[in-house]
Design an enzyme around this catalytic site. Structure first.
Site, PDB file in Angstrom:
ATOM      1  N   GLY A 110       0.796  -1.003   0.006  1.00  0.00           N
ATOM      2  CA  GLY A 110      -0.021  -0.246   0.262  1.00  0.00           C
ATOM      3  C   GLY A 110       1.091   1.348  -0.128  1.00  0.00           C
ATOM      4  NE  ARG A 124      -3.435   9.623 -10.036  1.00  0.00           N
ATOM      5  CZ  ARG A 124      -3.705   8.495 -10.016  1.00  0.00           C
ATOM      6  NH1 ARG A 124      -2.792   8.219 -11.017  1.00  0.00           N
ATOM      7  NH2 ARG A 124      -4.327   7.709 -10.059  1.00  0.00           N
ATOM      8  NE  ARG A 176      -9.377   3.832 -11.991  1.00  0.00           N
ATOM      9  CZ  ARG A 176      -7.954   4.094 -11.792  1.00  0.00           C
ATOM     10  NH1 ARG A 176      -6.808   4.191 -12.172  1.00  0.00           N
ATOM     11  NH2 ARG A 176      -7.778   4.822 -10.250  1.00  0.00           N
ATOM     12  CG  ASP A 184      -6.280  -0.857 -14.528  1.00  0.00           C
ATOM     13  OD1 ASP A 184      -6.470  -2.480 -15.337  1.00  0.00           O
ATOM     14  OD2 ASP A 184      -5.166  -0.972 -14.140  1.00  0.00           O
ATOM     15  CG  ASN A 185      -3.422   2.421 -15.620  1.00  0.00           C
ATOM     16  OD1 ASN A 185      -4.244   2.504 -14.688  1.00  0.00           O
ATOM     17  ND2 ASN A 185      -2.708   1.570 -15.980  1.00  0.00           N
ATOM     18  CG  ASP A 234      -0.709   3.994 -13.491  1.00  0.00           C
ATOM     19  OD1 ASP A 234       0.598   4.304 -13.883  1.00  0.00           O
ATOM     20  OD2 ASP A 234      -1.162   3.537 -13.263  1.00  0.00           O
TER      21      ASP A 234
END
Length: 491
Positions: free
Chosen positions: A130, A180, A187, A256-257, A266
């Site tokens: 994590g 960020r 997504r 997912d990006n 990403d």
């Protein structure tokens, strides 16, 4: 989406609209505290645009928020669930080392996600710890801000904070957290996740939320979910064309990006191309070249087809008709992408009007660049300023022949030569975040805690079309190396 909280002294003005989706889309939890947070870089101008007090963010309390040691009033941190095709293979995923702290409502009423990356384990962490290392977080800060300055839609970086703790990858590394900022973190993979749960109600909730947040102009559309797909296709066609025009290679174009908002997200294994070659790959994990520079438009449409598949139950009650609608819509990506790419390439070559043979002219230049291993960015700079002609590429018969055709093409438009040159100046950056320059900045910061190299690089990258003298040193290409440059995910 009305805002729910009052503005705080630092300027935090939170709403938590994503948390009002069905609970299957997220897990609520707090960031894991860190031992000794220290702010190493803050994006003052971004802070101001978000309605935040940059000086307050630099205070002990402000840094505690950026490090996850303190959760501001009104925030409701959560990790988002999503799925994704990773190198073509489908997986159920989620934020394994990031938390959406909340959504900041700016003084002008805009909404932005505030996410802490490297904030600790979540239910989606799998075997990960994590946490994040300082180098990759600084790298994302540098490149995302460079992309923003280049005029390319992107998530942005508000701050990087060191944690005072070490993390362990191949070696022991200093830990860090990136703050960020994004229009949202929805997504393609979020829709894949909703479809995989087989709950049409959840899928519809996500689609309605996305339309309300990003495309309110289609809420009253006769077929809003088809319009949603069309909007995402348009934004991604434009985005990927912009990538190609500056030589940007994302490196990990998993579903997912790919954002629904059309922002680049990403920056793990990304890099900018030096020598022009369509098969260029930098990512150490892309062994087959799936995400090579020249493949990016094709991967883009492949990803969008996965989005269309996820939306099928909302496109039509008859699955065969829904599939036909989706297929017809996806087929529009190619022409849209080419339209955006041709427009951008015309601008890079000082061309104002359209002619049928323009694509042929552009491809001839690129093929000659590939043959002579010409630098992508510097070739267009040389054409802009009529410089650097003492190389095999510019002396070649192939280039001379092409240059004559180009000059003839320019002569067939009404605009003057000086107007063409100004158009080229405005579309050919003097500077990109070249890999060797980024590595120099990261090495000084991580190994020596010297951030001056990075600060100078960021300053030069902030105005790529200024063509100022201090940018010239960053135009030099790297020395030839026996080892190709490789990038890593930083996970």
């Amino acid at each position: 989406m009305e805002k729910k909280t009052k503005r705080q002294e630092t300027g935090w003005n939170f709403d938590n609209s994503y948390a009002r989706l069905p609970e299957s889309f997220f897990s609520k939890l707090l960031p894991a505290p860190v031992r000794a947070p220290k702010l190493v870089v803050l994006n003052d101008s971004l802070a101001t645009s978000l309605g935040l007090d940059a000086e307050a963010l630099k205070s002990e309390e402000g840094v505690a928020v950026l490090a996850g040691n303190k959760v501001p009033e009104g925030a409701s941190p959560l990790a988002q669930a999503y799925a994704g095709h990773q190198f073509g293979h489908f997986n159920m995923l989620g934020d394994g080392r990031a938390l959406l702290i909340s959504e900041q409502i700016t003084p002008s009423g805009q909404r932005f996600d505030i996410q802490l990356k490297g904030s600790g384990r979540t239910p989606y962490s799998r075997r990960g710890d994590g946490r994040a290392a300082l180098g990759p977080m600084l790298r994302e800060y540098i490149i995302s801000e460079a992309m923003y300055a280049l005029g390319i839609p992107t998530t942005r970086s508000l701050a990087v904070t060191t944690t005072g703790e070490s993390i362990f990858r191949e070696t022991e590394l200093p830990g860090a957290i990136l703050t960020r900022v994004a229009s949202s973190h929805i997504r393609v993979g979020t829709f894949q996740y909703a479809a995989a749960t087989r709950s049409i109600e959840d899928l519809k909730s996500l689609a309605d939320y996305t339309i309300k947040r990003h495309f309110p102009h289609i809420e009253a559309h006769e077929t809003p979910y088809l319009a949603l797909l069309q909007e995402v296709i348009e934004r991604q066609a434009s985005l990927i064309a912009k990538w190609q025009l500056v030589g940007f290679i994302h490196g990990v174009m998993n579903t997912d990006n790919m954002t629904i908002s059309g922002e680049t997200i990403d920056y793990g294994p990304c890099a900018f191309m030096d020598t022009y070659n369509p098969v260029t790959v930098f990512s150490s994990i892309d062994m087959q070249g799936r995400y090579a520079y020249g493949n990016q438009p094709y991967i883009g449409v492949w990803n969008l087809a996965r989005l269309a598949e996820s939306l099928l139950p909302l496109l039509h009650t008859d699955i065969e008709q829904a599939a036909q609608i989706a297929q017809n819509t996806i087929s529009k990506f190619g022409p849209l992408y080419e339209k955006h790419w041709l427009a951008g390439m015309r601008a890079k070559l000082g061309i104002f009007n359209e002619e049928a043979t323009d694509k042929e002219l552009m491809e001839e230049l690129l093929n000659t660049m590939e043959k002579y291993r010409a630098d992508y960015t510097n070739t267009f700079l040389a054409l802009t300023f009529d410089t650097n002609k003492d190389t095999d590429f510019f002396k070649s018969e192939a280039f001379t022949s092409w240059h004559k055709k180009w000059e003839e093409r320019l002569s067939r438009q009404e605009e003057s030569k000086s107007s063409s040159q100004q158009l080229m100046r405005d579309n050919n950056p003097a500077i990109i975040p070249r890999n060797h320059r980024v590595e120099e900045a990261l090495e000084a910061a991580v190994k020596q805690e010297d951030y001056r190299v990075m600060e100078r690089l960021l300053a030069a990258l902030s105005s790529p079309y200024a063509h100022s003298p201090e940018q010239y040193e960053y135009a030099t290409v790297p020395e030839p190396s026996t080892q190709p440059y490789r990038t890593f995910c930083g996970t």
